[in-house]
Scaffold this motif. Structure first.
Motif, short mmCIF file in Angstrom:
data_model
loop_
_atom_site.label_atom_id
_atom_site.label_comp_id
_atom_site.label_asym_id
_atom_site.label_seq_id
_atom_site.Cartn_x
_atom_site.Cartn_y
_atom_site.Cartn_z
N THR A 172 64.01 85.44 120.92
CA THR A 172 64.64 84.91 122.14
C THR A 172 64.07 85.63 123.37
O THR A 172 63.45 86.69 123.25
CB THR A 172 66.18 85.05 122.11
OG1 THR A 172 66.48 86.44 122.02
CG2 THR A 172 66.77 84.30 120.92
N ASP A 173 64.33 85.07 124.56
CA ASP A 173 63.66 85.55 125.78
C ASP A 173 63.99 87.00 126.14
O ASP A 173 63.19 87.67 126.78
CB ASP A 173 64.03 84.65 126.96
CG ASP A 173 63.29 83.33 126.88
OD1 ASP A 173 62.28 83.27 126.15
OD2 ASP A 173 63.72 82.36 127.53
N ASP A 174 65.16 87.50 125.72
CA ASP A 174 65.49 88.88 126.11
C ASP A 174 65.34 89.87 124.96
O ASP A 174 65.79 91.01 125.07
CB ASP A 174 66.90 88.94 126.73
CG ASP A 174 67.88 88.17 125.89
OD1 ASP A 174 67.49 87.78 124.77
OD2 ASP A 174 69.02 87.96 126.35
N GLU A 175 64.71 89.46 123.88
CA GLU A 175 64.53 90.40 122.76
C GLU A 175 63.22 91.18 122.92
O GLU A 175 62.16 90.59 123.20
CB GLU A 175 64.50 89.63 121.43
CG GLU A 175 65.89 89.20 121.00
CD GLU A 175 65.88 88.52 119.63
OE1 GLU A 175 66.82 88.74 118.88
OE2 GLU A 175 64.94 87.76 119.34
N ASP A 176 63.30 92.50 122.71
CA ASP A 176 62.08 93.33 122.71
C ASP A 176 61.38 93.18 121.36
O ASP A 176 62.04 93.06 120.33
CB ASP A 176 62.44 94.80 122.92
CG ASP A 176 63.04 95.04 124.29
OD1 ASP A 176 62.73 94.26 125.22
OD2 ASP A 176 63.85 95.99 124.43
N ALA A 177 60.05 93.22 121.42
CA ALA A 177 59.27 93.02 120.18
C ALA A 177 58.43 94.26 119.87
O ALA A 177 57.78 94.82 120.76
CB ALA A 177 58.36 91.81 120.34
N LEU A 178 58.49 94.67 118.62
CA LEU A 178 57.66 95.78 118.15
C LEU A 178 56.60 95.19 117.23
O LEU A 178 56.92 94.53 116.24
CB LEU A 178 58.56 96.76 117.37
CG LEU A 178 57.91 97.92 116.65
CD1 LEU A 178 57.18 98.84 117.63
CD2 LEU A 178 58.99 98.74 115.93
N VAL A 179 55.33 95.40 117.59
CA VAL A 179 54.23 94.82 116.81
C VAL A 179 53.56 95.95 116.05
O VAL A 179 53.14 96.94 116.65
CB VAL A 179 53.21 94.13 117.75
CG1 VAL A 179 52.04 93.58 116.95
CG2 VAL A 179 53.88 93.02 118.55
N LEU A 180 53.46 95.82 114.73
CA LEU A 180 52.73 96.81 113.93
C LEU A 180 51.26 96.40 113.93
O LEU A 180 50.91 95.31 113.50
CB LEU A 180 53.25 96.84 112.50
CG LEU A 180 54.70 97.28 112.29
CD1 LEU A 180 55.01 97.36 110.81
CD2 LEU A 180 54.96 98.62 112.97
N GLY A 181 50.41 97.31 114.42
CA GLY A 181 48.99 96.98 114.49
C GLY A 181 48.57 96.88 115.94
O GLY A 181 49.40 96.68 116.84
N ALA A 182 47.26 97.07 116.17
CA ALA A 182 46.76 97.00 117.54
C ALA A 182 45.41 96.31 117.56
O ALA A 182 44.58 96.56 118.43
CB ALA A 182 46.65 98.40 118.13
#
Ligand SMILES: Cc1cc2nc3c(=O)[nH]c(=O)nc-3n(C[C@H](O)[C@H](O)[C@H](O)COP(=O)(O)OP(=O)(O)OC[C@H]3O[C@@H](n4cnc5c(N)ncnc54)[C@H](O)[C@@H]3O)c2cc1C
Length: 469
Positions: free
Chosen positions: A160-170
């Motif tokens: 959703t628009d106000d959820e923070d996202a943690l991405v594993l990998g770069a």
């Protein structure tokens, strides 16, 4: 149910299946009168990487071409190839929304041809090409807050628009993910890219003439089959020397965003001066060398490369300057950060509201962009490939050890075992399986990195040679 008959059946009509049809259409003389193509989806041509699962801003690697534009070209290439083959009197049937379910030997199981079970009638064919592409391993399936995005940005709608996202990998995929999410106009969350080193892909500068650097080329054309990793590294070092660079150009420790900023500046300067960055001048034209040399490396060398895969991929999958700038703009706006987790990253866990990584990192959602798991056995979405493995029609790639030439020991490198010159599949004893070919991501066991469209062209051409008169 009556079965359909064809001389050749191609399973999958993504970029790989399309390249096989194109390579067949290019051959003047073919020993084929009929071809059946089965495609699980309803948009033959682009496959996973170049279809609607890509964001309009995603570029094709280092060049500004958008992946979706490449998808349009693949649709055209497919239509043109079908037309050419039909004009030459070869009957080609393309079955969409027709997932292959299982492959069996024809006759009583000891024939040389195949029967492919599909949603429609079975297809009996003299030969089969496996072009089923990527399999998916959902390594975060135990987390409710994980978004199983499978390289398809449409699945980001789960955030959703106000959820923070943690991405594993770069890697490039992580960059693509961040761009797709942040450029959803209404998205207000923050994005964290977390990886062992915190380093992002390098940035391409000016691309000049793409001639193969001479030391690698010499090694590649040498007849020796027993190439060792040290030989390749020595050649790369010598070529870097010729290009005015040094081995240390590949080592860029530091804060990921600061390194990216410096890389963008270097890429701009290189474009302005129309002069290639040395590491780039050496790496850009070397795909043919990787293709020819890496399948010759023994298991010991493959194990030695493994810890350095990401460091190599940062360079091999360097990004276009426009995407690098997008990442910097997001960081400057406080919407993206890059975190180094160290050599032993903590395992993510979750509570009712957040997913946590170690003591300091938390977000509402977590996404996996750590790259492809080469082992089909781990896949959650590949029943057809599981059947092929279970019935012994294919086996995972097996790389022998140089130091144990006489025993049966080998390294299982994933994908399926292929002859890397003909792309015929190999059975458990290393003997070619008659009339069964494969290409694309399935070849990852022989080639430790996935080489993209250039490799598909070469693999498809090798397969098409099997059908010449
Ligand atoms: C996100 C992403 C970005 C990439 N970016 C680049 C890039 O910028 N440059 C580059 O050179 N390479 C890139 N690549 C690598 C490469 O070009 C692609 O992996 C390549 O397109 C693989 O094509 P494919 O047809 O083998 O696989 P896929 O694209 O996965 O296509 C396989 C096809 O087979 C069908 N299929 C699967 N199973 C069945 C079944 N059982 N029966 C019938 N049909 C089936 C699928 O529906 C699909 O259409 C990228 C890859 C990914 C995943």
């Amino acid at each position: 149910m009556n079965s359909e008959r064809a001389d050749l059946v191609i399973v999958g009509a993504g970029a790989a299946g399309t390249h096989v049809l194109a390579a067949l259409a290019q051959r003047k003389r073919l020993d084929l009168r009929s071809i059946a193509v089965v495609e699980a989806g309803d948009d033959p041509g682009p496959g996973l990487a170049y279809g609607d699962g890509a964001h309009p801003l995603h570029t094709f690697g280092r060049v500004p071409t958008r992946r979706r534009e490449r998808g349009d070209e693949l649709r055209v290439q497919l239509a043109r190839s079908l037309h050419t083959l039909r004009e030459r009197g070869i009957a080609v049937a393309l079955h969409e929304r027709c997932p292959a379910r299982a492959l069996h030997r024809d006759g009583d199981g000891d024939g040389d041809g195949w029967v492919l079970d599909t949603r429609r009638a079975p297809i009996a064919a003299g030969a089969c090409v496996l072009a089923v592409g990527h399999w998916h391993v959902h390594a975060l399936a135990h987390l409710r807050r994980a978004v199983d995005w499978r390289w398809d940005i449409r699945r980001l709608a789960a955030i959703t628009d106000d959820e923070d996202a943690l991405v594993l990998g770069a890697s490039q995929s992580a960059i693509d993910l961040a761009i797709a999410l942040a450029h959803r106009g209404s998205y207000r969350g923050t994005i964290t890219l977390a990886s062992r080193t915190g380093l992002l892909p390098r940035v391409w500068g000016y691309v000049g003439d793409a001639s193969m650097p001479r030391h690698l080329d010499r090694l590649r054309s040498a007849a020796a089959t027993n190439v060792r990793l040290e030989d390749i590294l020595t050649a790369v070092r010598a070529d870097l020397d010729d290009a005015g660079g040094s081995w240390s150009d590949f080592h860029t420790p530091g804060d990921g965003l600061a390194v990216l900023r410096a890389d963008v500046a270097a890429a701009r300067a290189s474009k302005a001066a129309r002069r290639e960055i040395p590491w780039q001048a050496v790496l850009f034209p070397t795909v043919p060398a990787v293709f020819d040399l890496f399948p010759r490396l023994p298991a010991e060398d493959r194990l030695a490369i493994a810890p350095h895969t990401y460091a190599a991929l940062r360079h091999l999958e360097a990004i276009h300057i426009a995407n690098a700038q997008r990442i910097l703009d997001l960081a400057d706006a406080g919407r993206l950060r890059c975190v180094a987790l160290g050599p032993a990253p903590p395992a993510p866990h979750e509570d009712a509201h957040h997913v946590h990584l170690g003591a300091d990192l938390r977000a509402h959602r977590i996404l996996d962009a750590r790259g492809h798991d080469p082992h089909i056995a781990h896949a959650s979405d590949a029943p057809f490939l599981h059947q092929l493995l279970a019935d012994g029609h294919v086996v995972p790639a097996r790389i022998p050890y140089a130091t144990r030439p006489d025993d049966n020991h080998h390294l299982d490198t994933g994908g399926i075992w292929l002859d890397p010159t003909t792309f015929t599949t190999l059975g458990g004893s290393g003997v070619p399986t008659p009339n069964l070919h494969a290409l694309g991501p399935l070849a990852i066991g022989q080639l430790p990195v996935y080489l993209g469209l250039w490799a598909l062209r070469r693999q498809a051409a090798a397969i098409a040679r099997a059908f010449r008169t």
